[in-house]
Design a protein around this motif. Structure first.
Motif, PDB file in Angstrom:
ATOM      1  N   SER A 158       7.699   4.216 -10.798  1.00  0.00           N
ATOM      2  CA  SER A 158       8.830   4.807 -10.652  1.00  0.00           C
ATOM      3  C   SER A 158       9.865   3.807  -9.757  1.00  0.00           C
ATOM      4  O   SER A 158       9.453   3.202  -8.881  1.00  0.00           O
ATOM      5  N   LEU A 181      12.632   3.735  -7.252  1.00  0.00           N
ATOM      6  CA  LEU A 181      13.098   4.223  -6.164  1.00  0.00           C
ATOM      7  C   LEU A 181      13.757   3.371  -5.005  1.00  0.00           C
ATOM      8  O   LEU A 181      13.628   2.271  -4.981  1.00  0.00           O
ATOM      9  N   ILE A 229      10.129  -0.804  -7.197  1.00  0.00           N
ATOM     10  CA  ILE A 229       9.178  -0.285  -7.974  1.00  0.00           C
ATOM     11  C   ILE A 229       8.096   0.219  -7.167  1.00  0.00           C
ATOM     12  O   ILE A 229       7.654  -0.708  -6.686  1.00  0.00           O
ATOM     13  N   CYS A 230       7.660   1.328  -7.453  1.00  0.00           N
ATOM     14  CA  CYS A 230       6.500   1.996  -6.918  1.00  0.00           C
ATOM     15  C   CYS A 230       5.312   1.567  -7.380  1.00  0.00           C
ATOM     16  O   CYS A 230       5.153   1.295  -8.542  1.00  0.00           O
ATOM     17  N   SER A 259       3.090   4.647  -8.900  1.00  0.00           N
ATOM     18  CA  SER A 259       3.464   5.561  -9.902  1.00  0.00           C
ATOM     19  C   SER A 259       4.442   4.658 -11.061  1.00  0.00           C
ATOM     20  O   SER A 259       4.821   5.163 -12.310  1.00  0.00           O
TER      21      SER A 259
END
Length: 55
Positions: A14, A16, A8-9, A12
């Motif tokens: 997100s 990825l 998890i970023c 953000s």
């Protein structure tokens, strides 16, 4: 690269592959007043790639 484990970023949120993420580290900014009692501000700056090729 797409087969790397998902992460998890932090900025953000997100999901990825870890090969696409950058490591972030805090950087403390210098205080203009050395005797100031205010906390020294810090920012996040890129520290490097998570990809094993670049470690």
């Amino acid at each position: 690269m797409l087969a790397s484990p998902p992460r998890i970023c932090a900025l953000s949120g997100s999901l990825l592959p870890s090969d696409f993420l950058l490591r972030l580290s805090p950087l403390r900014l210098d205080s203009t007043e050395p005797t100031s009692t205010k906390p020294v501000p810090s920012i996040l700056v890129p520290d490097g790639l998570q990809h094993p090729k670049f470690t």
